[in-house]
Structures are given as structure tokens and as C-alpha cells.
Enzyme design. Sequence first.
Site, PDB file in Angstrom:
ATOM      1  N   SER A  76     -21.906 -31.589   7.690  1.00 16.56           N
ATOM      2  CA  SER A  76     -22.581 -32.516   8.598  1.00 16.56           C
ATOM      3  C   SER A  76     -22.202 -33.982   8.409  1.00 16.56           C
ATOM      4  O   SER A  76     -22.661 -34.836   9.163  1.00 16.56           O
ATOM      5  CB  SER A  76     -24.101 -32.377   8.469  1.00 16.56           C
ATOM      6  OG  SER A  76     -24.572 -31.360   9.310  1.00 16.56           O
TER       7      SER A  76
ATOM      8  N   LYS B  76     -21.099 -35.842  11.430  1.00 16.67           N
ATOM      9  CA  LYS B  76     -21.983 -36.525  12.367  1.00 16.67           C
ATOM     10  C   LYS B  76     -21.937 -38.040  12.247  1.00 16.67           C
ATOM     11  O   LYS B  76     -22.420 -38.752  13.128  1.00 16.67           O
ATOM     12  CB  LYS B  76     -23.408 -35.998  12.184  1.00 16.67           C
ATOM     13  CG  LYS B  76     -23.541 -34.553  12.674  1.00 16.67           C
ATOM     14  CD  LYS B  76     -24.810 -33.888  12.215  1.00 16.67           C
ATOM     15  CE  LYS B  76     -24.814 -32.422  12.694  1.00 16.67           C
ATOM     16  NZ  LYS B  76     -25.794 -31.596  11.986  1.00 16.67           N
TER      17      LYS B  76
ATOM     18  N   SER C 108     -30.235 -34.091  10.867  1.00 19.07           N
ATOM     19  CA  SER C 108     -28.956 -33.394  11.024  1.00 19.07           C
ATOM     20  C   SER C 108     -29.024 -32.374  12.151  1.00 19.07           C
ATOM     21  O   SER C 108     -28.488 -31.265  12.051  1.00 19.07           O
ATOM     22  CB  SER C 108     -28.550 -32.712   9.714  1.00 19.07           C
ATOM     23  OG  SER C 108     -27.163 -32.514   9.669  1.00 19.07           O
TER      24      SER C 108
ATOM     25  N   LYS D  56     -25.810 -40.193   5.026  1.00 21.13           N
ATOM     26  CA  LYS D  56     -25.832 -38.853   5.618  1.00 21.13           C
ATOM     27  C   LYS D  56     -25.556 -37.800   4.554  1.00 21.13           C
ATOM     28  O   LYS D  56     -24.753 -38.003   3.650  1.00 21.13           O
ATOM     29  CB  LYS D  56     -24.761 -38.750   6.720  1.00 21.13           C
ATOM     30  CG  LYS D  56     -24.813 -37.443   7.512  1.00 21.13           C
ATOM     31  CD  LYS D  56     -26.012 -37.393   8.430  1.00 21.13           C
ATOM     32  CE  LYS D  56     -26.169 -36.049   9.115  1.00 21.13           C
ATOM     33  NZ  LYS D  56     -26.667 -34.995   8.183  1.00 21.13           N
TER      34      LYS D  56
END
Length: 427
Positions: free
Chosen positions: A102, A105, A160, A265
Site C-alpha cells: 500500500s 498509494k 488504506s 503511510k
Amino acid sequence: MRAPGNGVRRPSSAWSRALLVAVVLLIGLVPEIGRAQSGPPPTPVPLPGGGTSPSPFPQVLRTPEASSAPPELDAAAAVLADLDSGQILYDLNGGERRPIASLTKIMTAAVVLQRSSPTDVVTVSDVAASPRIAGISGLGLAAGERIRVDELVYALMLQSANDAAEALAEHVAGSVDAFVSLMNRRAEALGLRRTRFASPNGLDDTGYSTARDLARLTRAAYRSRGFSSIVATRLHTITAPDSAPRTVQNRNVLLWLYPGAVGVKTGYTSEAGFCVVATAERDGERRIVVILGEPGEPFSDAAALLNYGFDAFERRPLVRAGEQMPAVDVDGRTVSVVAGASLTGLVPAAERVQRVNVPDERIPYPPPRGQAIGVVQVTAGGRSFGEVPLVVAGVPPPPPPEEGSWWSRAVGSVLEAGTGVLEALFG
């Protein structure tokens, strides 16, 4: 149960993977050395087939005491850098290509914030609302639901949410494939030579990047409007005209456990392992850490690297513009020089800075004042910190002729002859 990061790739194995992740994270809950703040509260995570379960976030960090020596890490790859200048302070396999889950992202958010307005309204498609897309890491979007871009970006970066990634991609580019092309074009423009994206959410595990490329990408994302405030948010209540308010919680536990943490993140898939991009600020200094391929929770290694970045380095003026430098020889003659620009850098606290003039041997004498005739190279502890132009400050005049030399006598003879000619012509 759910680990910080994104969901799994196949719904059929989602619950078993989530249980495995939860067990790994629960190991991190035992008391250990490190600075502990109030930990994050449990956050409801959707379960396959309905219902929710609290996610077992770590409540403490396993960090060593402050030291000028780099910490030992369990990660497969890691990078520590200055968030503002990009100067690399620590590199463990930083150029190794790896799946990034992820962390993908970060690029999704950067492209969305660049190509849309936060107040744009997205209409969620049937595909984006599919359980196959959301897995166990989604916002729970419904087909036909209308929701603003900024709310979806909060869901993307905090929870997420894979369905948010799909909806944003379709809104910005018309299709997921077209959006992925935009992601890769942006990567190329940023000089991310070892990065390739295959989806807007990272569930594919066929996209890849490196710790160094992710540090560069994150620095670029920070220049996007609204990015810094979004990734620093712990909790956010999402509102939409067609649904009840939904609260999302940031899965980056450093925002609770590490003083000064401001982003960014988390990510997890079985192929990528545990990953995090973390940023923090202390006394006006900002650092970024990228952790990839961690076998357990990645936050303790990230905190240890952040501590090293803040404690072991100090910002110094390395060269000042106009500063007098040792004179150099040009064609065997001495020329005075100065530094043509200023240079600052983060230097290991105990290291001595060394500056070396490197003149360009092709420069003829006399060089004009202000011309760059080489560079000043700056190092400390065997590490290069860059270079600045070496500029001519002055060139000494030629020496006066010796009295009675052959050419002075020749000049005198010419003058005498000229005088004789003039007297003969003009009497």
C-alpha cells in the site's frame, strides 16, 4: 483482525492472512525499551462476510538508546534521508527493487491531488464498490454513492481503503489502466528509474519500487496541496451526502508513539512484508525513513532510524559564497579564488569537514575575474556532501620589465628611430 497496511489479494484467503498479521503484531505489545506515549485506540476493521474486529496496533516501540552509530535493523531494505534536501543519511539496500504493497498509494494520492480539486464529487462505480476491490481494507463504498475527492484521499491514506483508490483512479483518468499510466508517467518525470506501478492500491504485488525511490516520491508528494495535513491526521470523520458519517483511523502508529511524527503511510502484503514510510520533525529539522520487507511490525525500526537521524547528525555551513579559498595555479601562475556558492549539509556530529580545490587544467592564463575555473569538493567522514564552483577573485598583474633587458633596449631604439623620422619630416 488487521495489521497496519492494506488488505490481501484474494478474498478467499483474507481472514487467514489477517489472523497471521494480527498474531505478528501482538508480539510487539510486550513491554520493551523505548519512549512510549499513549498508544492508538483499537480501530474497527471490516471482516469478510460482514462485521468488524479491532486491529491490534502496537502500544510501545522497541527502540535502542540514542547513539551516534546506526541501529541494527530487521528490514530487507531501508533509507533515512533529510526530508527537505533529500540528502541520504543511511542506506540499506536502498536501490533494491521490492514489492511495496500500500505504499503505492503515496503515488495515487500525489496524482489525484495534482489532477483534481479536493471538492470534486466522485460517483462510485459498481467495480470500485465490489468486495473484490475492498477486501478487508476498504471504506465500504456503495455503487452510485457520491463523495468528495478529499474525503476519499483521507480514506486512502489513513485507512488504506482499496475501494477509495479504485474510485479515485476512475474519477481522475476514466479507468484504472489509464490512471496507472499516469502514475508511471509521473514516476518517470520524477526520475524514479527503478519504480513501476501496476495498480492504484498495491494489492497486485507486481508493481515495485526501491527505498530510495520511495523517499524521493514522498518528498515530491509533500509539495502537493493538502498532502502533509492529510498524512499527519490520526482520525478523520468522512461525510458524504448519500451515507452516514464514517470515521477512519490512521494505521501509522508512529503518530501516537513517536514524538514529532507527521506521516506518512503503511503497507502489507505477504510478498512485500511489513512496510512504512515515516516522517518526523524536531527543532525545525525533518527526516524521512523508508522501511521495506520487515518480518514483523515496522514501526520500531522506523523509530530507531529517526532517532539516529536526529541525534547523530548536525546541520553545518560547509562553504559560504565569497569565502576565500586557497589560491590555485593556472599555467604555472598563482590565481586567487573564492567559493562561488554556499553549501550546507547534515554532517555526523564528530566528523571534520574537508574542502579540496579541484581546478580545471584546461583553463588558459589569465582567466577573467568571476570565471569559474574548477570546483570545491566537500567531504566528511569519507562521504561526499557536494561541490560548489571555484571562482576567480583576482589575477596578479604581469611583473615589470627588468632595467636594461633586451626588449626594453629594443623599445628604446624604436622610439629613438621614430623621433628621428618625425624631426626629418617636420623639421
